[in-house]
Design an enzyme around this catalytic site. Structure first.
Site, PDB file in Angstrom:
ATOM      1  N   ASN A 171       0.864  -1.185   0.000  1.00  0.00           N
ATOM      2  CA  ASN A 171       0.000   0.000   0.000  1.00  0.00           C
ATOM      3  C   ASN A 171       0.896   1.229   0.000  1.00  0.00           C
ATOM      4  O   ASN A 171       1.543   1.525   1.001  1.00  0.00           O
ATOM      5  CB  ASN A 171      -0.882  -0.031   1.265  1.00  0.00           C
ATOM      6  CG  ASN A 171      -1.641   1.266   1.468  1.00  0.00           C
ATOM      7  OD1 ASN A 171      -1.823   2.051   0.518  1.00  0.00           O
ATOM      8  ND2 ASN A 171      -2.094   1.509   2.691  1.00  0.00           N
ATOM      9  N   LYS A 184       0.039   4.310  -0.159  1.00  0.00           N
ATOM     10  CA  LYS A 184      -0.597   5.505   0.431  1.00  0.00           C
ATOM     11  C   LYS A 184      -0.390   6.695  -0.520  1.00  0.00           C
ATOM     12  O   LYS A 184      -0.429   6.514  -1.727  1.00  0.00           O
ATOM     13  CB  LYS A 184      -0.045   5.770   1.824  1.00  0.00           C
ATOM     14  CG  LYS A 184       0.048   4.503   2.667  1.00  0.00           C
ATOM     15  CD  LYS A 184       0.346   4.783   4.101  1.00  0.00           C
ATOM     16  CE  LYS A 184       0.580   3.465   4.826  1.00  0.00           C
ATOM     17  NZ  LYS A 184       0.505   3.593   6.255  1.00  0.00           N
ATOM     18  N   HIS A 204      -9.249   0.720   5.189  1.00  0.00           N
ATOM     19  CA  HIS A 204      -7.928   0.924   5.794  1.00  0.00           C
ATOM     20  C   HIS A 204      -8.078   1.853   6.999  1.00  0.00           C
ATOM     21  O   HIS A 204      -8.890   2.776   6.987  1.00  0.00           O
ATOM     22  CB  HIS A 204      -6.965   1.528   4.761  1.00  0.00           C
ATOM     23  CG  HIS A 204      -5.553   1.560   5.243  1.00  0.00           C
ATOM     24  ND1 HIS A 204      -5.095   2.538   6.081  1.00  0.00           N
ATOM     25  CD2 HIS A 204      -4.524   0.708   5.032  1.00  0.00           C
ATOM     26  CE1 HIS A 204      -3.821   2.291   6.357  1.00  0.00           C
ATOM     27  NE2 HIS A 204      -3.448   1.191   5.731  1.00  0.00           N
ATOM     28  N   GLU A 260      -6.446   4.281   8.052  1.00  0.00           N
ATOM     29  CA  GLU A 260      -6.311   5.727   7.790  1.00  0.00           C
ATOM     30  C   GLU A 260      -7.608   6.289   7.212  1.00  0.00           C
ATOM     31  O   GLU A 260      -7.953   7.448   7.474  1.00  0.00           O
ATOM     32  CB  GLU A 260      -5.101   5.973   6.872  1.00  0.00           C
ATOM     33  CG  GLU A 260      -3.800   5.773   7.639  1.00  0.00           C
ATOM     34  CD  GLU A 260      -2.606   5.374   6.807  1.00  0.00           C
ATOM     35  OE1 GLU A 260      -2.628   5.527   5.570  1.00  0.00           O
ATOM     36  OE2 GLU A 260      -1.627   4.882   7.405  1.00  0.00           O
ATOM     37  N   GLU A 294      -4.819  -5.357  10.475  1.00  0.00           N
ATOM     38  CA  GLU A 294      -3.832  -4.297  10.640  1.00  0.00           C
ATOM     39  C   GLU A 294      -4.083  -3.569  11.956  1.00  0.00           C
ATOM     40  O   GLU A 294      -4.891  -2.621  11.996  1.00  0.00           O
ATOM     41  CB  GLU A 294      -3.935  -3.302   9.487  1.00  0.00           C
ATOM     42  CG  GLU A 294      -3.663  -3.917   8.139  1.00  0.00           C
ATOM     43  CD  GLU A 294      -3.142  -2.871   7.175  1.00  0.00           C
ATOM     44  OE1 GLU A 294      -2.024  -3.026   6.702  1.00  0.00           O
ATOM     45  OE2 GLU A 294      -3.852  -1.887   6.934  1.00  0.00           O
ATOM     46  N   GLY A 327       2.734   2.185  10.545  1.00  0.00           N
ATOM     47  CA  GLY A 327       3.607   3.348  10.364  1.00  0.00           C
ATOM     48  C   GLY A 327       4.311   3.778  11.634  1.00  0.00           C
ATOM     49  O   GLY A 327       4.859   4.878  11.716  1.00  0.00           O
ATOM     50  N   SER A 383       3.923  -2.222  10.013  1.00  0.00           N
ATOM     51  CA  SER A 383       5.389  -2.149  10.134  1.00  0.00           C
ATOM     52  C   SER A 383       6.094  -3.443   9.716  1.00  0.00           C
ATOM     53  O   SER A 383       7.074  -3.852  10.337  1.00  0.00           O
ATOM     54  CB  SER A 383       5.795  -1.737  11.560  1.00  0.00           C
ATOM     55  OG  SER A 383       5.310  -0.438  11.835  1.00  0.00           O
TER      56      SER A 383
HETATM   57  C1  PEP Z   1      -0.422   0.005   5.777  1.00  0.00           C
HETATM   58  O1  PEP Z   1      -0.496   1.136   5.391  1.00  0.00           O
HETATM   59  O2  PEP Z   1      -1.300  -0.794   5.424  1.00  0.00           O
HETATM   60  C2  PEP Z   1       0.706  -0.407   6.619  1.00  0.00           C
HETATM   61  C3  PEP Z   1       0.667  -1.591   7.161  1.00  0.00           C
HETATM   62  O3  PEP Z   1       1.720   0.510   6.810  1.00  0.00           O
HETATM   63  P1  PEP Z   1       3.205   0.253   7.443  1.00  0.00           P
HETATM   64  O4  PEP Z   1       3.722  -1.038   6.851  1.00  0.00           O
HETATM   65  O5  PEP Z   1       4.004   1.440   7.025  1.00  0.00           O
HETATM   66  O6  PEP Z   1       3.023   0.148   8.917  1.00  0.00           O
END
Ligand code: PEP
Length: 250
Positions: free
Chosen positions: A8, A10, A94, A96, A166, A172, A212
């Protein structure tokens, strides 16, 4: 079970950075690669379609969509537009989108419905906040989000979909769930899919962990029970690190 490695991006990588990414993305995956999916910004989808050629095959998706097919919804894109532009998957729900843009479970269900009806494969994202985890509410939260999203699939029985767990506190932040944390939540999700859709179907829905994920921790997570793949944010922006994560899924 199908193995899946998804990235992803973003709000990163415009069209020229997208072309550069696919030029440099050269994982060594042999004859049985995992399913690879990249979710670029919608404006970079055309550049991704043009430049992703060659091996391995990379499918594309959109990070968000509107549930209506068209209309006066300034700034939005529909599932049919995404499909026409080359997307085959849609991230839905998601964290976000839920936490920054106020998406509710009902919005998520409508988006899942629209994606499935138009022929995109939804990737349903669920996950708890840190406060919810500390309050012992992980199962309650992810099950509420899952069941609500599944309502969006009631008109398309048999439609393929994926679920991404997630945990919001791990996205992040550099904080990763342990393989045991991921397994526990994935086990809950698998049992819920079994109860809702039956044993055979529950075994067919890939459950991805996101939060992450990096080349250094990908293998441990991918070896955990009920973890069929990963959804990678930051580390998917760099072709070498995304390639290393894809190789960890072999
Ligand atoms: C994501 O945006 O779905 C995600 C898991 O981000 P990150 O790997 O940067 O934590």
């Amino acid at each position: 079970m199908e193995r899946v490695v998804a990235g992803n991006w973003k709000m990163h990588h415009g069209p020229s950075a997208t072309r550069a990414f696919f030029r440099d993305f050269q994982p060594d995956l042999g004859a049985a690669p995992p399913t690879l999916i990249v979710f670029p910004p919608a404006l970079s989808l055309a550049a991704a379609v043009e430049s992703r050629g060659g091996r391995p095959e990379v499918a594309l998706g959109v990070q968000n969509l509107h549930w209506e097919p068209k209309g006066a919804f300034t700034g939005e894109i529909s599932a049919s537009m995404a499909l026409e532009a080359g997307a085959r998957y849609a991230l839905v729900g998601h964290s976000e989108r839920r936490h920054i843009f106020g998406e509710t479970d009902e919005h998520v269900a409508r988006k899942v419905r629209s994606a499935a009806l138009e022929g995109l494969t939804p990737v349903i994202c669920v996950g708890e906040t840190l406060d919810e985890r500390r309050a012992g509410r992980v199962d309650e939260v992810v099950l509420r989000q899952l069941h609500s999203a599944l309502e969006g699939l009631s008109e398309t029985p048999g439609k393929r979909f994926l679920v991404a767990y997630e945990p919001v506190w791990a996205i992040g932040t550099g904080e990763t769930a342990t393989p045991e944390d991921a397994s526990a939540a994935h086990g809950t999700l698998r049992r819920a899919l079994h109860a809702a859709l039956g044993a055979e179907w529950a075994q067919r829905v890939p459950l991805l962990y996101g939060g992450s994920v990096k080349p250094e921790n990908a293998r441990g997570l991918l070896e955990a029970d009920d973890v069929d793949g990963v959804l990678v944010g930051g580390a998917s922006l760099d072709p070498a690190s995304f390639a290393a994560i894809a190789e960890a899924a072999l």
